[in-house]
Design a protein around this motif. Structure first.
Motif, PDB file in Angstrom:
ATOM      1  N   ASN A 178      -7.842   0.494   4.182  1.00  0.00           N
ATOM      2  CA  ASN A 178      -7.774   1.079   2.839  1.00  0.00           C
ATOM      3  C   ASN A 178      -6.381   1.584   2.495  1.00  0.00           C
ATOM      4  O   ASN A 178      -6.010   1.629   1.321  1.00  0.00           O
ATOM      5  CB  ASN A 178      -8.780   2.228   2.720  1.00  0.00           C
ATOM      6  N   THR A 179      -5.627   2.016   3.504  1.00  0.00           N
ATOM      7  CA  THR A 179      -4.281   2.513   3.260  1.00  0.00           C
ATOM      8  C   THR A 179      -3.288   1.740   4.116  1.00  0.00           C
ATOM      9  O   THR A 179      -3.664   1.115   5.122  1.00  0.00           O
ATOM     10  CB  THR A 179      -4.153   4.014   3.599  1.00  0.00           C
ATOM     11  N   PHE A 180      -2.034   1.824   3.716  1.00  0.00           N
ATOM     12  CA  PHE A 180      -0.970   1.126   4.443  1.00  0.00           C
ATOM     13  C   PHE A 180      -0.861   1.650   5.873  1.00  0.00           C
ATOM     14  O   PHE A 180      -0.768   0.879   6.833  1.00  0.00           O
ATOM     15  CB  PHE A 180       0.344   1.332   3.680  1.00  0.00           C
ATOM     16  N   GLU A 181      -0.912   2.972   6.059  1.00  0.00           N
ATOM     17  CA  GLU A 181      -0.778   3.547   7.395  1.00  0.00           C
ATOM     18  C   GLU A 181      -1.948   3.169   8.283  1.00  0.00           C
ATOM     19  O   GLU A 181      -1.800   2.846   9.469  1.00  0.00           O
ATOM     20  CB  GLU A 181      -0.679   5.075   7.314  1.00  0.00           C
ATOM     21  N   GLU A 182      -3.152   3.200   7.718  1.00  0.00           N
ATOM     22  CA  GLU A 182      -4.359   2.880   8.492  1.00  0.00           C
ATOM     23  C   GLU A 182      -4.330   1.433   8.980  1.00  0.00           C
ATOM     24  O   GLU A 182      -4.797   1.132  10.087  1.00  0.00           O
ATOM     25  CB  GLU A 182      -5.585   3.118   7.601  1.00  0.00           C
ATOM     26  N   ALA A 183      -3.764   0.547   8.178  1.00  0.00           N
ATOM     27  CA  ALA A 183      -3.692  -0.865   8.568  1.00  0.00           C
ATOM     28  C   ALA A 183      -2.862  -1.042   9.833  1.00  0.00           C
ATOM     29  O   ALA A 183      -3.165  -1.873  10.689  1.00  0.00           O
ATOM     30  CB  ALA A 183      -3.110  -1.686   7.425  1.00  0.00           C
ATOM     31  N   PHE A 184      -1.819  -0.239   9.984  1.00  0.00           N
ATOM     32  CA  PHE A 184      -1.001  -0.351  11.184  1.00  0.00           C
ATOM     33  C   PHE A 184      -1.739   0.156  12.417  1.00  0.00           C
ATOM     34  O   PHE A 184      -1.592  -0.403  13.507  1.00  0.00           O
ATOM     35  CB  PHE A 184       0.310   0.421  10.997  1.00  0.00           C
ATOM     36  N   LEU A 220       7.268  -7.998   1.311  1.00  0.00           N
ATOM     37  CA  LEU A 220       6.218  -7.410   0.481  1.00  0.00           C
ATOM     38  C   LEU A 220       5.689  -8.451  -0.490  1.00  0.00           C
ATOM     39  O   LEU A 220       6.474  -9.190  -1.103  1.00  0.00           O
ATOM     40  CB  LEU A 220       6.775  -6.217  -0.307  1.00  0.00           C
ATOM     41  N   SER A 221       4.394  -8.515  -0.634  1.00  0.00           N
ATOM     42  CA  SER A 221       3.826  -9.457  -1.606  1.00  0.00           C
ATOM     43  C   SER A 221       4.016  -8.914  -3.019  1.00  0.00           C
ATOM     44  O   SER A 221       4.279  -7.720  -3.218  1.00  0.00           O
ATOM     45  CB  SER A 221       2.336  -9.672  -1.317  1.00  0.00           C
ATOM     46  N   ASP A 222       3.894  -9.787  -4.009  1.00  0.00           N
ATOM     47  CA  ASP A 222       4.039  -9.356  -5.396  1.00  0.00           C
ATOM     48  C   ASP A 222       2.966  -8.336  -5.778  1.00  0.00           C
ATOM     49  O   ASP A 222       3.230  -7.382  -6.527  1.00  0.00           O
ATOM     50  CB  ASP A 222       4.004 -10.553  -6.344  1.00  0.00           C
ATOM     51  N   SER A 223       1.759  -8.476  -5.200  1.00  0.00           N
ATOM     52  CA  SER A 223       0.701  -7.513  -5.522  1.00  0.00           C
ATOM     53  C   SER A 223       0.973  -6.147  -4.868  1.00  0.00           C
ATOM     54  O   SER A 223       0.649  -5.106  -5.439  1.00  0.00           O
ATOM     55  CB  SER A 223      -0.666  -8.044  -5.061  1.00  0.00           C
ATOM     56  N   ALA A 224       1.591  -6.147  -3.676  1.00  0.00           N
ATOM     57  CA  ALA A 224       1.961  -4.880  -3.044  1.00  0.00           C
ATOM     58  C   ALA A 224       3.060  -4.186  -3.839  1.00  0.00           C
ATOM     59  O   ALA A 224       3.050  -2.958  -4.004  1.00  0.00           O
ATOM     60  CB  ALA A 224       2.423  -5.122  -1.605  1.00  0.00           C
ATOM     61  N   HIS A 227       5.064   4.441  -2.092  1.00  0.00           N
ATOM     62  CA  HIS A 227       4.071   4.802  -1.085  1.00  0.00           C
ATOM     63  C   HIS A 227       4.385   4.121   0.245  1.00  0.00           C
ATOM     64  O   HIS A 227       4.319   4.744   1.317  1.00  0.00           O
ATOM     65  CB  HIS A 227       2.680   4.398  -1.577  1.00  0.00           C
ATOM     66  N   ILE A 228       4.765   2.848   0.201  1.00  0.00           N
ATOM     67  CA  ILE A 228       5.103   2.109   1.416  1.00  0.00           C
ATOM     68  C   ILE A 228       6.363   2.685   2.041  1.00  0.00           C
ATOM     69  O   ILE A 228       6.446   2.876   3.266  1.00  0.00           O
ATOM     70  CB  ILE A 228       5.291   0.608   1.090  1.00  0.00           C
ATOM     71  N   PHE A 229       7.349   2.973   1.215  1.00  0.00           N
ATOM     72  CA  PHE A 229       8.602   3.544   1.722  1.00  0.00           C
ATOM     73  C   PHE A 229       8.355   4.891   2.404  1.00  0.00           C
ATOM     74  O   PHE A 229       8.894   5.181   3.469  1.00  0.00           O
ATOM     75  CB  PHE A 229       9.586   3.710   0.565  1.00  0.00           C
ATOM     76  N   GLY A 264      -8.256  -4.322  -3.379  1.00  0.00           N
ATOM     77  CA  GLY A 264      -8.233  -2.877  -3.195  1.00  0.00           C
ATOM     78  C   GLY A 264      -7.886  -2.411  -1.803  1.00  0.00           C
ATOM     79  O   GLY A 264      -8.003  -1.211  -1.496  1.00  0.00           O
ATOM     80  N   LYS A 265      -7.452  -3.322  -0.920  1.00  0.00           N
ATOM     81  CA  LYS A 265      -7.099  -2.947   0.451  1.00  0.00           C
ATOM     82  C   LYS A 265      -5.702  -3.460   0.801  1.00  0.00           C
ATOM     83  O   LYS A 265      -5.238  -4.460   0.254  1.00  0.00           O
ATOM     84  CB  LYS A 265      -8.104  -3.530   1.452  1.00  0.00           C
ATOM     85  N   TYR A 266      -5.062  -2.729   1.729  1.00  0.00           N
ATOM     86  CA  TYR A 266      -3.749  -3.149   2.223  1.00  0.00           C
ATOM     87  C   TYR A 266      -3.918  -4.064   3.429  1.00  0.00           C
ATOM     88  O   TYR A 266      -4.740  -3.802   4.310  1.00  0.00           O
ATOM     89  CB  TYR A 266      -2.914  -1.935   2.623  1.00  0.00           C
TER      90      TYR A 266
END
Length: 390
Positions: free
Chosen positions: A79-85, A106-110, A117-119, A44-46
């Motif tokens: 929790n989010t892609f942006e927060e991870a950065f 990108l991983s298969d799960s991502a 959302h990532i884009f 559940g986390k990026y």
């Protein structure tokens, strides 16, 4: 007197402007240059990964004095892609420059979570460009980003950052850049694909020990942000004849376990003709290609007309196998639905079924292959006269 004061004033003003202009310049060596980004999704986390390469070492290597490649790979979880950065900034030491990113993994799960959302997050920050290559992987992203090139070269000299160099020699799964991926994902009913990176740990050795290297082992398929799954290069043999990107591909006849001969096919030109037959979509596929021999088994004596027919049959079989694979897995590998949409948009709206494959086993009407054998490899520029060879 007035003229002398005027000149001194001008010189003073110019000096002030120049000094003021240089005050904010950052020394290039005091910045961190991100070269690749990795994204994974677990529990559940990026998880975001950043690869940085010592550009000083790259310059030294190009000058002829090679040293050990220096690369750093960071990992952050949020929790989010942006927060991870933003988590990565805590230990960055210096400002991170994102304009030099040339690869996104990108991983298969991502991918399963959705790429849009990532884009969206990547394109909102002004430093990111739309030109990086995009890959998927089922392996550890940390390990993928840590792989080096040959002879102590950095990751910048691998297929992850320069995939076209090897693709021009052997075209199997075409690379894709972020801008093209975004365009194809938003086209109605278009199926696109992302090459898959894996690590081959056995093919190369260095000083008697295994030397892991990156390889492209298949592709992940997406239709309008719907993740369609992963398929290996062996399953996708027919795909290379159906995309105009293919530059050079080998055709082993009849198969790799019982090779009669090997032919190199160059620049195939595919064309799909969508139509309507008995109220249902119907498609004819025509592929024009040219080729030449690179190898022929001396123990077998196939005559040229037989080789010609056998080569065409092999290409037809590969395309048909890919089509059947798509029917079984609900994946439109041949992009037939998108071709139908472009030619018959009104009928497409009527026939379209949400979430279901637009085509069935009877949709592919005919496959026609035009093969021109230009020469036999050793005698360049000499075409074979098919009519007079028995």
């Amino acid at each position: 007197m007035i003229g002398t004061l005027g000149k001194r004033s001008v010189i003073l003003l110019v000096s002030v402007f120049l000094l003021a202009g240089c005050s904010d310049i950052k020394e290039l060596q005091n910045a961190n240059y991100a070269t690749a980004i990795g994204v994974d999704f677990k529990d559940g986390k990026y998880e975001s990964y950043i690869q940085m390469v010592n550009l000083d070492q790259v310059a030294t290597t190009e000058g002829g004095s090679a040293g050990e490649s220096q690369m750093l790979v960071s990992k952050a979880v949020a929790n989010t892609f942006e927060e991870a950065f933003f988590e990565v900034y805590r230990t960055a030491q210096e400002r991170i420059i994102w304009a030099h990113v040339t690869s996104i993994v990108l991983s298969d799960s991502a991918l399963d979570q959705g790429f849009q959302h990532i884009f969206d997050a990547l394109t909102r920050y002004y430093e990111f460009r739309l030109t990086p290559w995009v890959f998927g992987t089922s392996e550890s992203i940390e390990e993928v980003l840590s792989q080096t090139g040959f002879f102590a070269k950095t990751s910048l000299d691998t297929v992850m950052h320069n995939p076209m160099r090897s693709y021009e020699q052997s075209s199997k799964v075409r690379p894709i850049k972020l801008q093209r991926l975004a365009r194809e994902m938003f086209e109605p009913s278009q199926t696109t694909f992302i090459p898959s990176l894996s690590i081959d740990r056995t093919q190369w050795e260095k000083n008697g020990e295994d030397e892991p290297k990156l390889e492209i082992n298949g592709a992940f398929f997406i239709q309008n942000d719907h993740f369609k799954g992963f398929f290996t290069t062996d399953q996708l043999e027919g795909l290379r004849w159906l995309i105009p990107d293919t530059q050079r591909a080998s055709l082993v006849v009849p198969d790799e376990d019982n090779t009669e001969y090997v032919m190199v096919i160059k620049d195939p030109v595919p064309r799909t003709n969508p139509g309507i037959k008995e109220g249902k979509p119907s498609f004819d596929i025509v592929v024009s290609m040219r080729g030449y021999f690179t190898n022929r088994n001396e123990n077998h004596h196939l005559v040229i007309p037989q080789i010609y027919k056998q080569s065409i049959k092999e290409v037809e079989d590969e395309i048909l196998a890919l089509y059947q694979l798509g029917i079984e897995n609900n994946v439109d590998f041949l992009n037939l639905e998108h071709q139908f949409f472009r030619k018959h948009p009104k009928e497409w709206l009527t026939l379209k079924k949400d979430g279901q494959l637009f085509i069935d086993e009877d949709s592919l009407n005919e496959i026609t292959i035009h093969l021109n054998i230009k020469h036999t490899g050793a005698i360049l520029n000499k075409s074979l006269d098919m009519k007079n060879i028995k």
